[in-house]
Write an enzyme that holds these catalytic residues in place. Structure first.
Site, PDB file in Angstrom:
ATOM      1  N   HIS A 156     -28.977 -61.245   9.157  1.00 26.14           N
ATOM      2  CA  HIS A 156     -30.015 -61.322   8.263  1.00 26.14           C
ATOM      3  C   HIS A 156     -30.513 -59.832   8.248  1.00 26.14           C
ATOM      4  O   HIS A 156     -31.756 -59.609   7.871  1.00 26.14           O
ATOM      5  CB  HIS A 156     -31.438 -62.037   8.545  1.00 26.14           C
ATOM      6  CG  HIS A 156     -30.900 -63.762   8.798  1.00 26.14           C
ATOM      7  ND1 HIS A 156     -30.971 -64.853   7.831  1.00 26.14           N
ATOM      8  CD2 HIS A 156     -30.761 -64.413  10.301  1.00 26.14           C
ATOM      9  CE1 HIS A 156     -30.690 -65.692   8.440  1.00 26.14           C
ATOM     10  NE2 HIS A 156     -30.441 -65.619   9.707  1.00 26.14           N
ATOM     11  N   SER A 277     -27.116 -33.720  -5.178  1.00 25.79           N
ATOM     12  CA  SER A 277     -27.819 -34.065  -6.422  1.00 25.79           C
ATOM     13  C   SER A 277     -28.135 -32.800  -7.110  1.00 25.79           C
ATOM     14  O   SER A 277     -28.122 -31.597  -6.535  1.00 25.79           O
ATOM     15  CB  SER A 277     -29.241 -34.712  -5.736  1.00 25.79           C
ATOM     16  OG  SER A 277     -30.192 -34.658  -6.695  1.00 25.79           O
ATOM     17  N   LYS A 283     -29.949 -33.502  -0.668  1.00 23.00           N
ATOM     18  CA  LYS A 283     -29.224 -34.890  -0.675  1.00 23.00           C
ATOM     19  C   LYS A 283     -27.729 -34.663  -0.587  1.00 23.00           C
ATOM     20  O   LYS A 283     -26.836 -33.621  -0.891  1.00 23.00           O
ATOM     21  CB  LYS A 283     -29.358 -35.327  -2.145  1.00 23.00           C
ATOM     22  CG  LYS A 283     -30.530 -36.015  -2.673  1.00 23.00           C
ATOM     23  CD  LYS A 283     -30.834 -37.404  -2.078  1.00 23.00           C
ATOM     24  CE  LYS A 283     -31.682 -38.253  -2.964  1.00 23.00           C
ATOM     25  NZ  LYS A 283     -31.662 -39.523  -2.701  1.00 23.00           N
ATOM     26  N   GLU A 290     -20.511 -46.024  -2.946  1.00 19.50           N
ATOM     27  CA  GLU A 290     -21.397 -46.665  -4.209  1.00 19.50           C
ATOM     28  C   GLU A 290     -20.217 -46.943  -5.258  1.00 19.50           C
ATOM     29  O   GLU A 290     -20.288 -48.147  -5.614  1.00 19.50           O
ATOM     30  CB  GLU A 290     -22.448 -45.696  -4.516  1.00 19.50           C
ATOM     31  CG  GLU A 290     -23.365 -45.748  -3.474  1.00 19.50           C
ATOM     32  CD  GLU A 290     -24.525 -44.851  -3.923  1.00 19.50           C
ATOM     33  OE1 GLU A 290     -24.339 -44.120  -4.949  1.00 19.50           O
ATOM     34  OE2 GLU A 290     -25.601 -44.587  -3.038  1.00 19.50           O
TER      35      GLU A 290
END
Ligand code: ARG
Length: 473
Positions: A156, A277, A283, A290
């Site tokens: 979980h 970024s 970043k 992704e």
């Protein structure tokens, strides 16, 4: 417009119809397979005396030359042809004249395209398998290096029990190993040659289908000509296997994204596999993971698309089947790209052992082992569970770990605790006492790693290579 079937027609095809119908823009991808299939067909026609030896030899040599010319860029595949089959045949006729016109004897484009797609897919099954194998090698390497790297295991997404990084990676090893098995199964089932099925009902020529099949490394010919031209099961199976590979890669990506986050910092993706970024200078984003996660959708899409295309098609060949190509090509290339990139990302990724270890320490991952300690000292498990529950509450209140409690504090909750509790609930003990096969304990992991090494030492593709060596084309 160069068409193979103009004889029966009195009118030119409408330009839009021609474009709608044409497949050359995408089926040129298997020009090599089309030529390979034609060469096998012609060799068989020669052996059977349907073509003379001279005809056979000149067609084979010319097909070979066409292949080389396309490869070197001397001969361009252009959209003036309807499909790759027309392109090859038209070029053969242009170069050989009347002899070239004999190529298509005893053959239909229906069995021709069935063969081409199968040859192409068969090769891609092997390429995909080889990439999976490389990924397994990287995983095994990480497993060997991190057999003692303790980290929290989750259920979980809540810390559950301590495991090791080797154990966690081992789960993915299993998944990708099953993916390879699936590919092997697909190979075994699909490796039969549809050429000779004709349009749907075979041909009246005395073709030797066993021979053609053998020339191309197939186990034999398909046994029903209607099925031969209209079976795309193998492709659906492959797309399904590819979807499962992507599902695995996507789960893995998801974990890497979480592990790479500022909150976790279990891993650091290498600069070469991250992006920045345009506005936020701090970043470093896990874009590759992704993208792999994102591309899973389009591979599933290809599977759904082909299943849906096939579901209403009566026997035998129907033009709907031309739709098997573009999405499949895209799915195959997508998965191969993802596998290659994923491997690179994993190989260069840094694992922060200390942070993983600290995280395992801080989440009561040893609570089960504390309860087991009580059980070993005669406390019934349900009571032990309750006692440790109280301990956890106490620790949460004080913001400490179970190991940080003094023996007096522990004894106040249960007098059963003795000094040896600290050793019993240390992360090392928690992990290394789990020794059933498949568990993270060192000795259990060592056995599994040895089995994996043995598995990787034998490659099912070696047998395929042997068989192909014996075939002539
Ligand atoms: N381009 C077609 C395909 O991909 C080739 C087979 C054409 N056969 C036919 N009867 N029109 O399926």
């Amino acid at each position: 417009m160069a068409q193979l079937w103009g004889g029966r027609f009195t009118k030119e095809t409408d330009q839009l119809v021609y474009q709608f119908n044409a497949s050359i823009s995408f089926d040129q991808k298997f020009y090599k397979q089309d030529i390979q299939g034609s060469i096998a067909h012609v060799c068989m026609l020669g052996k059977q005396g349907i073509l003379t030896k001279e005809e056979m030899q000149s067609i084979v040599a010319c097909l070979d030359q066409i292949g080389q010319d396309v490869e070197s860029g001397k001969l361009a595949i252009t959209e003036e042809y309807e499909d790759i089959h027309s392109f090859v045949e038209a070029n053969l006729i242009e170069r050989l004249g009347d002899t070239g016109k004999k190529l298509h004897t005893g053959r239909s484009r229906n069995d021709q395209v069935a063969l081409d797609m199968r040859l192409y897919t068969r090769l891609e099954v092997l390429y995909t398998d080889a990439l999976l194998r490389e990924l397994l090698e990287v995983l095994l390497d990480i497993m060997e290096k991190h057999i003692d790297t303790i980290m929290p295991g989750f259920t979980h997404l809540q810390k559950a029990q301590p495991v090791t990084l080797a154990h966690h990676m081992g789960a993915y090893f299993e998944m990708f190993r099953r993916d390879r098995q699936r590919l092997h199964d697909i190979y075994e089932r699909m490796n039969y040659c549809p050429l000779g099925s004709g349009a749907l009902a075979g041909t009246t020529y005395p073709l030797d289908r066993e021979y053609t099949a053998e020339l191309m490394g197939f186990y034999g010919p398909t046994l029903n000509s209607m099925d031969g031209v209209s079976d795309r099961d193998y492709l659906i199976e492959f797309l399904s296997a590819l979807s499962t590979i992507m599902m695995h890669l996507s789960r893995f990506s998801e974990e890497i994204i979480i592990w790479n986050s500022n909150e976790y910092q279990f891993v650091e993706i290498d600069d070469a596999y991250s992006t920045g970024s345009s506005i936020m200078p701090q970043k470093k984003n896990p874009d590759i993971a992704e993208l792999v996660r994102g591309k899973t959708g389009r591979v599933y899409g290809a599977l759904m698309s082909l299943l849906t295309t096939m579901k209403g098609i009566p026997l035998a060949y129907n033009k709907d089947m031309q739709e098997d190509k573009e999405l499949s090509f895209d799915a195959i290339d997508t998965v191969k790209g993802c596998l290659a990139l994923f491997k690179g990302m994993l190989e260069t990724m840094k694992f922060h052992r200390d942070i993983m270890r600290k995280s395992a320490n801080n989440g009561f991952t040893n609570a089960t082992d504390a309860a087991d300690y009580l059980v070993n000292h005669g406390v019934p498990f349900r009571d032990a569970h309750g006692i440790v529950g109280q301990i956890v509450l106490y620790c949460i209140d004080k913001n400490i770990a179970i190991d940080d409690m003094s023996i007096e504090e522990l004894k106040a909750i249960s007098p059963v605790f003795e000094e040896d509790i600290y050793d019993a609930i240390s992360m090392e003990t928690c992990v290394n006492k789990r020794l059933t096969i498949g568990a993270p304990g060192r000795e259990a992991m060592e056995k599994v790693i040895a089995l994996h090494k043995e598995y990787l030492a034998h490659d099912w593709q070696d047998e395929v290579a042997d068989q192909w060596e014996q075939s002539e084309l």
